[in-house]
Design an enzyme around this catalytic site. Structure first.
Site, PDB file in Angstrom:
ATOM      1  N   ALA A  81       1.280  -0.881   0.217  1.00 30.74           N
ATOM      2  CA  ALA A  81      -0.041   0.319  -0.078  1.00 30.74           C
ATOM      3  C   ALA A  81       1.137   1.102  -0.288  1.00 30.74           C
ATOM      4  O   ALA A  81       1.786   0.866  -0.313  1.00 30.74           O
ATOM      5  CB  ALA A  81      -1.069   0.068   1.524  1.00 30.74           C
ATOM      6  N   LEU A 103       1.146   3.501   2.244  1.00 30.60           N
ATOM      7  CA  LEU A 103       2.439   3.997   3.563  1.00 30.60           C
ATOM      8  C   LEU A 103       3.247   2.580   4.038  1.00 30.60           C
ATOM      9  O   LEU A 103       4.300   2.766   4.927  1.00 30.60           O
ATOM     10  CB  LEU A 103       2.017   3.936   5.044  1.00 30.60           C
ATOM     11  CG  LEU A 103       1.223   5.509   4.480  1.00 30.60           C
ATOM     12  CD1 LEU A 103      -0.070   5.929   6.383  1.00 30.60           C
ATOM     13  CD2 LEU A 103       2.114   6.505   4.736  1.00 30.60           C
ATOM     14  N   GLN A 119       3.558  -2.626   3.565  1.00 35.93           N
ATOM     15  CA  GLN A 119       2.885  -3.814   2.981  1.00 35.93           C
ATOM     16  C   GLN A 119       2.396  -4.602   3.559  1.00 35.93           C
ATOM     17  O   GLN A 119       2.852  -4.632   5.014  1.00 35.93           O
ATOM     18  CB  GLN A 119       3.970  -3.742   2.012  1.00 35.93           C
ATOM     19  CG  GLN A 119       5.421  -3.675   2.408  1.00 35.93           C
ATOM     20  CD  GLN A 119       6.119  -3.806   1.508  1.00 35.93           C
ATOM     21  OE1 GLN A 119       6.423  -3.565   0.248  1.00 35.93           O
ATOM     22  NE2 GLN A 119       7.280  -5.092   1.559  1.00 35.93           N
ATOM     23  N   ASP A 152     -11.139   6.412   6.321  1.00 27.93           N
ATOM     24  CA  ASP A 152     -10.558   6.078   4.231  1.00 27.93           C
ATOM     25  C   ASP A 152     -10.854   4.616   3.779  1.00 27.93           C
ATOM     26  O   ASP A 152     -10.108   3.587   3.745  1.00 27.93           O
ATOM     27  CB  ASP A 152      -8.930   5.874   5.015  1.00 27.93           C
ATOM     28  CG  ASP A 152      -8.117   5.957   3.902  1.00 27.93           C
ATOM     29  OD1 ASP A 152      -8.663   6.119   2.751  1.00 27.93           O
ATOM     30  OD2 ASP A 152      -7.422   4.452   3.768  1.00 27.93           O
TER      31      ASP A 152
END
Length: 593
Positions: A246, A248, A250, A413
């Site tokens: 991702a 920011l 993993q 989010d």
């Protein structure tokens, strides 16, 4: 010739050369004064900027950005002393995004506009070959855009993720490419990830000071390959396997090792490992974003009657984005949501019924840069069959309205990688929702929750007068002492035509919004309208949820979907004597919608 003579000759020649150079420079300044002044100013500015940056890096320990809370002043103080880094970042953004935006404007805006005003008898824009060529160009631009956002780092990947589930804003071709940003961001080196994991596990065990973490370089110099493996294998039964990457960090999958002190041995877990060296990139992007907000506020205060709110609004978003880099904060949020949502979405009156789950957190292994939690098997809601999306979206709407109006903390989010469909552990068959990744959370005060409940009720029943005169002021959109007599007709048109009556048809919604663009401009430029800070995350969260719903149901209507929970919440919030009135008005609203 003696050595002394040679030295004198060299100095005379050198002096002569310097005189010639100064004469030429003087001639140049007289002939081109403007160019010379500009060049001198630029050179002086660049030299001074380099001096500032050198001096700031030399005294790096004097201005520190705290990692455990968001401090916009500290971020500004840090980056204002580094103008070269700012210019490089701006140049990098323009370099990555500029060509894509430029090509899009030329191919899809300027060329169609020129063709629309120039009559061409041989126009072949509607032929099959031309349409295919246009589609291919759109695919290429979409791929370039995705790659550019990936290259620019976490903040821009987040922007792409937000756009990736908005079929009402972008075309299906772009949508398809940007959706890859939700779960297929290029991973960083696995060896580096394992070093970060090992060092943070040592922190968690108390071998080092856990608070604040440490730089990767410090621990990399200490831990060798064997120590890394031994540290990881002391906690897990094998080396973790990479499953997703991702913006920011993993995610890895592993199994907890059995031990006398471990009551959860043998359980599969998900391990989030943060990307190294993202702190400076993210804080710089947030600094630029906040600076943009300040610039917009200054413009609005000069040329409009609008109350400056952009900086405060962006600060709300920046605060959430900054705290995403602190996995301890992420874990605390996840624990809170697990407790609160399980109370509300797990029924045990007649039989155990699960609707929503949140994974368990293993606090003993969690630090600022790693988070260990329960492994959940499932698929993203957006990738589920349309029938299943239609079945679960009402639960999803209730889930987010519950957070907004009841819990007081809001998951801001919910992109496809964070909202999963899994099976209930009760019967192993029933599909339920699983909410993941609690790094970005908005807190909503009890006063704001009550005001929003009233606002939703008044919006659904069509009581725009009360919504504008009272609720908009209570929520901070308008000043408390403002006379809204002139504003009421304009806002009524926007709320009725642009929101409630627009329904779920995307083309109709766009057409209606375009038709009231003058009214929108009037509100934003002629009246002291502002947006509360927490709405930066609330609107993002609800917008993303609506986008997911639209991928499975093109006729999805957020107002109709909100009706059942809005009714229950209104009855719970207000007095018993209002129950019949509220129930009746919401029923009429639901029928009308």
């Amino acid at each position: 010739m003696t050595h002394l003579t040679k030295t004198l000759v060299r100095r005379l020649v050198s002096a002569s050369s310097i005189d010639n150079m100064l004469n030429r420079l003087s001639t140049l300044l007289r002939r081109h004064p403007i160019k010379s002044f500009t060049a001198t100013t630029i050179a002086t500015g660049i030299s001074y900027a380099h001096y500032l940056e050198y001096n700031a890096n030399k005294n790096d320990d004097k201005i520190v950005i705290p990692r455990n809370h968001f401090d916009p002043t500290a971020i500004a103080n840090y980056w204002e002393q580094r103008p070269i880094s700012i210019l490089k970042r701006l140049g990098n953004i323009v370099y990555e995004v500029g060509p894509v935006v430029g090509e899009y404007v030329i191919q899809f805006q300027l060329k169609p506009y020129v063709k629309s005003i120039v009559v061409d008898k041989d126009d072949d824009s509607n032929t099959t070959a031309t349409i295919e060529k246009k589609n291919e160009l759109e695919r290429e631009l979409s791929q370039k855009l995705r790659q550019s956002l990936t290259n620019l780092g976490p903040c821009f990947v987040k922007i792409g993720q937000q756009l990736s589930i908005r079929p009402d804003l972008i075309s299906p071709t772009v949508l398809y490419e940007l959706q890859k940003l939700c779960d297929s961001v290029p991973p960083f080196d696995n060896d580096i990830a394992m070093k970060v994991l090992a060092q943070e596990l040592l922190f968690a065990k108390g071998w080092r000071d856990k608070e604040g973490g440490a730089n990767s370089s410090d621990s990399n110099d200490i831990l060798n390959e064997n120590e890394i493996h031994n540290t990881i294998l002391s906690v897990f039964e094998g080396m973790p396997k990479l499953v997703a990457s991702a913006s920011l960090g993993q995610v890895y999958k592993a199994t907890l090792r059995s031990s006398n002190n471990n009551n959860s041995s043998g359980e599969q877990v998900a391990i989030k490992v943060q990307r190294p060296d993202i702190f400076e990139t993210v804080t710089l992007d947030l600094f630029l974003l906040i600076s943009y907000g300040k610039l917009v506020d200054k413009f609005c205060s000069i040329f409009t009657n609008q109350i400056p709110y952009h900086e405060t609004f962006i600060n709300g978003f920046a605060n959430g984005s900054f705290m995403e880099m602190n996995y301890v904060n992420d874990a605390n949020n996840q624990i809170y949501f697990r407790n609160e949502l399980h109370k509300r979405f797990h029924s045990t009156k007649k039989k155990v019924v699960e609707k929503v789950i949140v994974p368990k957190v293993y606090e003993e292994y969690t630090t600022q840069r790693i988070l260990v939690s329960e492994w959940i098997d499932g698929v993203p809601l957006a990738q589920s069959p349309p029938q299943q999306i239609r079945q679960l979206i009402p639960i999803g709407v209730e889930l987010f309205l519950c957070q907004l109006l009841d819990v007081g903390a809001f998951h801001a989010d919910p992109h496809p990688g964070n909202l999963y469909v899994t099976t209930s552990k009760v019967d192993g068959v029933t599909p339920i929702l699983c909410l993941l990744d609690f790094g970005l959370v908005a807190n909503v005060s009890i006063e704001a929750r009550t005001s929003m409940t009233k606002a939703i009720v008044n919006l659904l029943q069509g009581d725009y007068d009360t919504l504008i005169a009272r609720d908009a002021k209570d929520l901070g959109f308008l000043p408390v002492d403002m006379d809204v007599t002139e504003l009421k007709p304009v806002l009524k048109t926007i709320l009725k035509n642009g929101l409630v009556d627009a329904g779920s048809n995307l083309h109709d919604r766009k057409r209606r919004l375009m038709s009231i663009s003058d009214e929108l401009n009037e509100v934003f430029f002629q009246h002291p309208f502002s947006v509360p800070p927490f709405f930066a995350l609330v609107t993002r969260g609800l917008g993303l949820l609506e986008g997911i719903a639209l991928t499975g149901d093109p006729n999805f209507d957020i107002f109709q979907a909100s009706y059942p929970y809005a009714k229950r919440r209104a009855i719970e919030t207000f007095s018993v004597k209002d129950v019949a009135k509220i129930s009746g008005m919401l029923r009429r609203t639901s029928t009308r919608i």
